[in-house]
Design a protein around this motif. Structure first.
Motif, PDB file in Angstrom:
ATOM      1  N   PRO A  19       0.823  -1.223   0.000  1.00  0.00           N
ATOM      2  CA  PRO A  19       0.000   0.000   0.000  1.00  0.00           C
ATOM      3  C   PRO A  19       0.856   1.272   0.000  1.00  0.00           C
ATOM      4  O   PRO A  19       0.487   2.274  -0.612  1.00  0.00           O
ATOM      5  N   ARG A  20       1.993   1.224   0.664  1.00  0.00           N
ATOM      6  CA  ARG A  20       2.895   2.390   0.664  1.00  0.00           C
ATOM      7  C   ARG A  20       3.454   2.638  -0.733  1.00  0.00           C
ATOM      8  O   ARG A  20       3.617   3.785  -1.149  1.00  0.00           O
ATOM      9  N   ASP A  21       3.758   1.572  -1.480  1.00  0.00           N
ATOM     10  CA  ASP A  21       4.232   1.732  -2.854  1.00  0.00           C
ATOM     11  C   ASP A  21       3.176   2.409  -3.713  1.00  0.00           C
ATOM     12  O   ASP A  21       3.490   3.252  -4.553  1.00  0.00           O
ATOM     13  N   ILE A  22       1.930   2.027  -3.507  1.00  0.00           N
ATOM     14  CA  ILE A  22       0.840   2.616  -4.295  1.00  0.00           C
ATOM     15  C   ILE A  22       0.670   4.090  -3.948  1.00  0.00           C
ATOM     16  O   ILE A  22       0.444   4.919  -4.834  1.00  0.00           O
ATOM     17  N   GLN A  23       0.816   4.445  -2.679  1.00  0.00           N
ATOM     18  CA  GLN A  23       0.733   5.852  -2.274  1.00  0.00           C
ATOM     19  C   GLN A  23       1.885   6.661  -2.862  1.00  0.00           C
ATOM     20  O   GLN A  23       1.723   7.844  -3.166  1.00  0.00           O
ATOM     21  N   ARG A  24       3.040   6.031  -3.031  1.00  0.00           N
ATOM     22  CA  ARG A  24       4.234   6.726  -3.530  1.00  0.00           C
ATOM     23  C   ARG A  24       4.452   6.503  -5.022  1.00  0.00           C
ATOM     24  O   ARG A  24       5.575   6.581  -5.496  1.00  0.00           O
ATOM     25  N   THR A  25       3.403   6.244  -5.771  1.00  0.00           N
ATOM     26  CA  THR A  25       3.523   5.953  -7.197  1.00  0.00           C
ATOM     27  C   THR A  25       4.253   7.061  -7.938  1.00  0.00           C
ATOM     28  O   THR A  25       5.139   6.786  -8.751  1.00  0.00           O
ATOM     29  N   GLU A  26       3.900   8.290  -7.676  1.00  0.00           N
ATOM     30  CA  GLU A  26       4.519   9.420  -8.369  1.00  0.00           C
ATOM     31  C   GLU A  26       6.031   9.456  -8.127  1.00  0.00           C
ATOM     32  O   GLU A  26       6.823   9.603  -9.053  1.00  0.00           O
ATOM     33  N   GLU A  27       6.424   9.306  -6.873  1.00  0.00           N
ATOM     34  CA  GLU A  27       7.847   9.344  -6.518  1.00  0.00           C
ATOM     35  C   GLU A  27       8.608   8.157  -7.120  1.00  0.00           C
ATOM     36  O   GLU A  27       9.692   8.327  -7.682  1.00  0.00           O
TER      37      GLU A  27
END
Length: 112
Positions: A19-27
């Protein structure tokens, strides 16, 4: 009992985005595949800092340790060569890191 075949939320699969990867998609989508691959192959802690993630890498290394223990239990210390197990874990980490950046780029394209 948890459905281990589910791709939505499977805590045992290190190749699925967290879920953290999905939140940080832009980065993550702005990171370089080449740099993350080179860092993953040569110096793992630098790759963890570069992408800012460690959970899936710890899972892969844990699976590698379990695999090594299994091989030693089956064949003994004389037959098992730790270089091959370490190399296999390193390749799995490399694939996971590249997959993370690639999937983040795909999510970014799909969201636009």
């Amino acid at each position: 009992m948890a459905n281990l075949q589910s791709t939505i939320s499977n805590p045992w699969n290190p190749f699925l985005p967290t879920p953290r990867d999905i939140q940080r998609t832009e980065e993550l989508s702005q990171k370089s595949l080449l740099i993350s691959g080179i860092l993953s192959f040569l110096f793992l802690p630098a790759a963890m800092i570069y992408l800012g993630r460690a959970v899936n890498l710890v899972k892969i290394l844990g699976y590698g340790l379990l695999f090594a223990i299994f091989l030693v239990a089956m064949f003994g210390f004389e037959v098992v060569n730790s270089k091959y197990i370490g190399f296999a874990c390193n390749i799995a980490v490399l694939i996971e890191q590249l997959n993370t950046v690639h999937k983040a780029r795909q999510r970014k394209i799909e969201s636009n």
